[in-house]
Scaffold this motif. Structure first.
Motif, PDB file in Angstrom:
ATOM      1  N   LYS A 289       0.796  -1.219   0.000  1.00 48.39           N
ATOM      2  CA  LYS A 289       0.000   0.000   0.000  1.00 48.39           C
ATOM      3  C   LYS A 289       0.831   1.273   0.000  1.00 48.39           C
ATOM      4  O   LYS A 289       0.350   2.343  -0.417  1.00 48.39           O
ATOM      5  N   ALA A 290       2.088   1.187   0.439  1.00 48.65           N
ATOM      6  CA  ALA A 290       2.920   2.390   0.557  1.00 48.65           C
ATOM      7  C   ALA A 290       3.034   3.119  -0.783  1.00 48.65           C
ATOM      8  O   ALA A 290       3.385   2.498  -1.790  1.00 48.65           O
ATOM      9  N   PRO A 291       2.757   4.434  -0.829  1.00 49.91           N
ATOM     10  CA  PRO A 291       2.832   5.205  -2.083  1.00 49.91           C
ATOM     11  C   PRO A 291       4.232   5.197  -2.692  1.00 49.91           C
ATOM     12  O   PRO A 291       4.391   5.111  -3.910  1.00 49.91           O
ATOM     13  N   THR A 292       5.247   5.295  -1.842  1.00 49.92           N
ATOM     14  CA  THR A 292       6.645   5.261  -2.301  1.00 49.92           C
ATOM     15  C   THR A 292       7.439   4.365  -1.362  1.00 49.92           C
ATOM     16  O   THR A 292       7.006   4.069  -0.245  1.00 49.92           O
ATOM     17  N   HIS A 293       8.627   3.930  -1.816  1.00 49.35           N
ATOM     18  CA  HIS A 293       9.489   3.081  -0.994  1.00 49.35           C
ATOM     19  C   HIS A 293      10.888   3.664  -0.914  1.00 49.35           C
ATOM     20  O   HIS A 293      11.370   4.261  -1.886  1.00 49.35           O
ATOM     21  N   GLN A 294      11.514   3.501   0.242  1.00 46.49           N
ATOM     22  CA  GLN A 294      12.893   3.936   0.421  1.00 46.49           C
ATOM     23  C   GLN A 294      13.835   2.984  -0.309  1.00 46.49           C
ATOM     24  O   GLN A 294      13.479   1.841  -0.611  1.00 46.49           O
ATOM     25  N   SER A 295      15.047   3.445  -0.552  1.00 43.34           N
ATOM     26  CA  SER A 295      16.047   2.629  -1.237  1.00 43.34           C
ATOM     27  C   SER A 295      16.711   1.666  -0.268  1.00 43.34           C
ATOM     28  O   SER A 295      16.650   1.836   0.959  1.00 43.34           O
ATOM     29  N   ALA A 296      17.378   0.648  -0.814  1.00 42.46           N
ATOM     30  CA  ALA A 296      18.120  -0.304   0.012  1.00 42.46           C
ATOM     31  C   ALA A 296      19.249   0.412   0.760  1.00 42.46           C
ATOM     32  O   ALA A 296      19.566   0.061   1.904  1.00 42.46           O
ATOM     33  N   LYS A 297      19.833   1.425   0.126  1.00 41.22           N
ATOM     34  CA  LYS A 297      20.898   2.179   0.790  1.00 41.22           C
ATOM     35  C   LYS A 297      20.367   2.881   2.029  1.00 41.22           C
ATOM     36  O   LYS A 297      21.021   2.927   3.074  1.00 41.22           O
ATOM     37  N   PHE A 298      19.155   3.438   1.917  1.00 48.53           N
ATOM     38  CA  PHE A 298      18.546   4.102   3.076  1.00 48.53           C
ATOM     39  C   PHE A 298      18.336   3.092   4.202  1.00 48.53           C
ATOM     40  O   PHE A 298      18.642   3.366   5.370  1.00 48.53           O
ATOM     41  N   VAL A 299      17.813   1.918   3.897  1.00 46.56           N
ATOM     42  CA  VAL A 299      17.457   0.927   4.911  1.00 46.56           C
ATOM     43  C   VAL A 299      18.686   0.314   5.570  1.00 46.56           C
ATOM     44  O   VAL A 299      18.709   0.103   6.792  1.00 46.56           O
ATOM     45  N   PHE A 300      19.734   0.049   4.783  1.00 46.84           N
ATOM     46  CA  PHE A 300      20.881  -0.685   5.319  1.00 46.84           C
ATOM     47  C   PHE A 300      22.116   0.178   5.602  1.00 46.84           C
ATOM     48  O   PHE A 300      23.059  -0.307   6.226  1.00 46.84           O
TER      49      PHE A 300
ATOM     50  N   LEU B 205      10.384  -5.504  10.253  1.00 46.13           N
ATOM     51  CA  LEU B 205      11.252  -4.338  10.376  1.00 46.13           C
ATOM     52  C   LEU B 205      11.595  -3.757   9.015  1.00 46.13           C
ATOM     53  O   LEU B 205      11.511  -2.538   8.794  1.00 46.13           O
ATOM     54  N   LEU B 206      11.967  -4.631   8.068  1.00 51.46           N
ATOM     55  CA  LEU B 206      12.293  -4.155   6.725  1.00 51.46           C
ATOM     56  C   LEU B 206      11.075  -3.520   6.051  1.00 51.46           C
ATOM     57  O   LEU B 206      11.198  -2.492   5.363  1.00 51.46           O
ATOM     58  N   ALA B 207       9.905  -4.129   6.234  1.00 49.99           N
ATOM     59  CA  ALA B 207       8.695  -3.582   5.623  1.00 49.99           C
ATOM     60  C   ALA B 207       8.427  -2.164   6.112  1.00 49.99           C
ATOM     61  O   ALA B 207       8.082  -1.274   5.319  1.00 49.99           O
ATOM     62  N   LEU B 208       8.596  -1.940   7.401  1.00 48.93           N
ATOM     63  CA  LEU B 208       8.357  -0.613   7.955  1.00 48.93           C
ATOM     64  C   LEU B 208       9.411   0.390   7.489  1.00 48.93           C
ATOM     65  O   LEU B 208       9.092   1.531   7.137  1.00 48.93           O
ATOM     66  N   LEU B 209      10.675  -0.021   7.480  1.00 46.22           N
ATOM     67  CA  LEU B 209      11.747   0.895   7.067  1.00 46.22           C
ATOM     68  C   LEU B 209      11.608   1.277   5.595  1.00 46.22           C
ATOM     69  O   LEU B 209      11.777   2.443   5.223  1.00 46.22           O
ATOM     70  N   PHE B 210      11.308   0.315   4.737  1.00 41.09           N
ATOM     71  CA  PHE B 210      11.145   0.608   3.313  1.00 41.09           C
ATOM     72  C   PHE B 210       9.917   1.483   3.060  1.00 41.09           C
ATOM     73  O   PHE B 210       9.850   2.177   2.040  1.00 41.09           O
ATOM     74  N   SER B 211       8.951   1.470   3.970  1.00 42.22           N
ATOM     75  CA  SER B 211       7.687   2.183   3.752  1.00 42.22           C
ATOM     76  C   SER B 211       7.642   3.554   4.407  1.00 42.22           C
ATOM     77  O   SER B 211       6.599   4.210   4.390  1.00 42.22           O
ATOM     78  N   ILE B 212       8.742   4.005   5.010  1.00 42.22           N
ATOM     79  CA  ILE B 212       8.778   5.360   5.564  1.00 42.22           C
ATOM     80  C   ILE B 212       8.607   6.366   4.430  1.00 42.22           C
ATOM     81  O   ILE B 212       9.347   6.342   3.450  1.00 42.22           O
TER      82      ILE B 212
ATOM     83  N   GLN C 226       4.438   8.241  18.084  1.00 41.18           N
ATOM     84  CA  GLN C 226       4.939   6.901  17.787  1.00 41.18           C
ATOM     85  C   GLN C 226       5.188   6.776  16.285  1.00 41.18           C
ATOM     86  O   GLN C 226       4.258   6.867  15.485  1.00 41.18           O
ATOM     87  N   PRO C 227       6.446   6.579  15.862  1.00 37.65           N
ATOM     88  CA  PRO C 227       6.775   6.519  14.435  1.00 37.65           C
ATOM     89  C   PRO C 227       6.020   5.447  13.652  1.00 37.65           C
ATOM     90  O   PRO C 227       5.631   5.676  12.515  1.00 37.65           O
ATOM     91  N   VAL C 228       5.815   4.249  14.236  1.00 35.56           N
ATOM     92  CA  VAL C 228       5.120   3.201  13.503  1.00 35.56           C
ATOM     93  C   VAL C 228       3.672   3.611  13.229  1.00 35.56           C
ATOM     94  O   VAL C 228       3.143   3.385  12.139  1.00 35.56           O
ATOM     95  N   THR C 229       3.041   4.219  14.222  1.00 33.16           N
ATOM     96  CA  THR C 229       1.684   4.712  14.005  1.00 33.16           C
ATOM     97  C   THR C 229       1.675   5.758  12.900  1.00 33.16           C
ATOM     98  O   THR C 229       0.761   5.784  12.066  1.00 33.16           O
ATOM     99  N   GLN C 230       2.706   6.603  12.875  1.00 33.20           N
ATOM    100  CA  GLN C 230       2.803   7.624  11.827  1.00 33.20           C
ATOM    101  C   GLN C 230       2.941   6.974  10.452  1.00 33.20           C
ATOM    102  O   GLN C 230       2.314   7.402   9.481  1.00 33.20           O
ATOM    103  N   ILE C 231       3.756   5.910  10.365  1.00 34.09           N
ATOM    104  CA  ILE C 231       3.909   5.195   9.087  1.00 34.09           C
ATOM    105  C   ILE C 231       2.570   4.612   8.645  1.00 34.09           C
ATOM    106  O   ILE C 231       2.179   4.720   7.479  1.00 34.09           O
ATOM    107  N   LEU C 232       1.854   3.993   9.583  1.00 33.06           N
ATOM    108  CA  LEU C 232       0.566   3.393   9.254  1.00 33.06           C
ATOM    109  C   LEU C 232      -0.448   4.449   8.816  1.00 33.06           C
ATOM    110  O   LEU C 232      -1.235   4.228   7.894  1.00 33.06           O
ATOM    111  N   VAL C 233      -0.448   5.605   9.488  1.00 34.88           N
ATOM    112  CA  VAL C 233      -1.350   6.691   9.097  1.00 34.88           C
ATOM    113  C   VAL C 233      -0.989   7.210   7.710  1.00 34.88           C
ATOM    114  O   VAL C 233      -1.868   7.454   6.869  1.00 34.88           O
TER     115      VAL C 233
END
Length: 560
Positions: free
Chosen positions: A249-260, A331-338, A351-358
């Motif tokens: 559902k995430a409109p955009t995804h972060q890069s692998a470089k951002f996550v790792f 964890l990866l799903a949440l980080l990629f979906s920021i 709470q950041p996770v709640t913010q991601i879900l919103v």
């Protein structure tokens, strides 16, 4: 059909015979399978916070929510202070509640890579414990292991120290899980409503949660198996569904470089990466150091598990392995979906996770997914109390607690008195939250370190005194001592890590009180031993004399 019954009675008789050889009668109802034993630890595996401060623009209030208090700061400014060692959750809820801490203490790179490193070394601890529980499958767990593996003249002292670290660590874990659930309910209730959470309301919700757990553990022992199955479903399929839904559902995804590879230091101004080094921040607390703990539950339920000498160690190992895999996926799903890193770190929701879900699902969708998380953590708290009560039952059976608590209800086959002892102590431990987050944080900071120390002591004793260690069906053979050594060194390392300050500047409100809590328990346990316990506590008490073990075996064969 007859053959199946024969195998059932044969395994039942073997379990009872093994327990008799260890000195105990079969008092609890042995009705759990390998899957149920695994489910207990899988549901409980937990994590908790350290105190830190973040600037918050909201008006001053008490937000007894996911992991935050909004309190008065200097010169009337408000600040968002996460609870020190507040919540211990199953993997899905642990990631939810510690996400803020992870983002500010190293950022996505430390969170993702740290998860892999910590999972790898935690498996050594799990393997070391599994080998011991296979040889010594009793509800006492670590304190009984310490008594069996230490030299005879030191066995009572080793058992006493290990037992109190394990007992108080478990009480703090149960407190954190259920109090954290009360916070989740309070915060979720504020979305799209006029509800204003307060410390008093949260304590009331917390009391209701403890009562629900106590009632089910007291009078619903048979439905615990059903709830165990549902817990496994929620924690596996629930985690998988949540992760897939967020990614899809995430409109955009972060890069692998951002996550790792993204490092972020939000530990203060200046942060610890400046005051010390980036390596200090990275080592300061990779989040799942505090997530993968509580897997001794499989040991505490061993007297209620069929074929315990094999099922209990498998429960320990598979719970750590599955939690590591499922947790990493979420964890990866949440980080990629920021969607916006700065907005997520500084979220006004608290709470950041709640913010991601919103950001991904909107407020209504976030409420639905938060409800799933709350169902998971309710199961987690339920089985944490189950494990806690069994340990207390065993400790009272061996004389460390008053004999009043060594009682199994005839009708329900449940140690009802220790169930409510666990509930009462957990409630009392949360009361400081009404007046002081610092006092509450200090009281609950023993959770993870207390449990890990109780894991490490018997593993170390098994290395130092191998002649005392008669292996069970799960045997690491040549790898036994190397695995144990790595486990002990890892526990020693994280014990130091747990005690480090993680917020700059260090003040009375941000200092890490874990060393104080550990010191109080150590002084209390050693002091009580020297003043009194050494005169009357002789370690685990045999209910069954040596000859009775043979008699149990004969009676079991007669049943066939």
């Amino acid at each position: 059909m007859a053959s199946q019954l024969e195998r059932h009675f044969s395994k039942q008789q073997q379990d009872e015979s093994t327990l008799a050889e260890l000195g105990y009668k079969q008092e609890l109802n042995r009705d759990w399978s390998l899957l149920h034993n695994f489910g207990i630890s899988f549901s409980i595996i937990v994590r908790h916070f350290h105190l830190r401060e973040l600037q918050a623009p909201q008006a001053c209030m008490v937000n007894s929510g996911l992991n935050a208090f909004i309190l008065h700061g200097p010169e009337g400014k408000s600040r968002l202070a996460t609870r020190s060692s507040l919540a211990q959750f199953s993997v899905v809820t642990g990631i939810t509640t510690l996400f803020s801490y992870g983002l500010n203490t190293g950022g996505p790179g430390v969170m993702s890579v740290g998860w892999i490193v910590v999972s790898f070394f935690t498996m050594f601890v799990a393997l070391g414990m599994a080998e011991i529980v296979s040889a010594i499958p009793t509800s006492g767990g670590p304190y009984f292991w310490a008594a069996r593996l230490a030299p005879l003249n030191h066995a009572p002292f080793a058992s006493w120290i290990t037992g109190w670290f394990n007992l108080l660590g478990q009480v703090a874990v149960t407190t954190g899980i259920s109090f954290g659930l009360a916070g989740l309910i309070s915060t979720t209730a504020t979305l799209n409503t006029s509800y204003v959470p307060t410390a008093g309301k949260t304590i009331g919700i917390y009391a209701a949660i403890l009562i629900s757990h106590g009632v089910i553990n007291s009078f619903g022992v048979h439905i615990l198996r059903f709830l165990n199955d549902s817990s496994i479903i929620f924690h596996s399929l629930g985690v998988g569904s949540l992760a897939i839904a967020v990614l899809a559902k995430a409109p955009t995804h972060q890069s692998a470089k951002f996550v790792f590879a993204t490092f972020y230091d939000g530990t203060g101004d200046p942060g610890w990466s400046v005051r010390a080094s980036p390596a200090y921040v990275a080592a300061c607390d990779p989040p799942n150091i505090r997530n993968l703990v509580g897997f001794d539950a499989s040991a505490h339920l061993s007297e209620e598990t069929r074929n315990a000498a094999w099922s209990a160690p498998m429960g320990v190992i598979t719970s750590v392995g599955c939690s590591s895999v499922f947790g990493f996926f979420l964890l990866l799903a949440l980080l990629f979906s920021i969607q916006d890193f700065d907005n997520t770190v500084g979220t006004t929701i608290g709470q950041p996770v709640t913010q991601i879900l919103v950001d991904v699902f909107g407020i209504n969708g976030a409420i639905v997914l938060m409800t799933l998380i709350m169902i998971c953590v309710w199961h987690c708290g339920l089985f944490s109390m189950t494990s806690n009560s069994r340990m207390m039952f065993a400790f009272s059976r061996d004389g460390a607690l008053p004999s009043f608590f060594h009682k199994v209800d005839v009708r329900f086959k449940s140690p009802i008195r220790t169930v409510w002892l666990a509930a009462t102590l957990s409630f009392l431990l949360a009361l400081p939250s009404l007046g002081s987050t610092v006092a509450f944080g200090a009281a609950t900071s023993i959770a993870t370190i207390g449990l890990y120390l109780s894991y490490g002591i018997p593993i170390l004793l098994g290395i130092l005194y191998p002649s005392q260690f008669t292996k069970g069906p799960f045997n690491l053979k040549l790898f036994s001592r190397p695995v144990g050594l790595v486990a002990v060194l890892w526990i020693g390392f994280i014990t130091i890590i747990f005690c480090l300050p993680t917020v700059n500047p260090v003040t009375s409100q941000t200092v890490n009180y874990t060393p104080v809590a550990v010191g109080i328990i150590l002084i209390g346990a050693v002091g009580s031993w020297l003043l009194s316990a050494r005169k009357w506590f002789s370690g685990p008490i045999r209910q069954v004399v040596e000859g009775e073990a043979t008699r149990v075996e004969i009676l079991g064969q007669e049943k066939l």
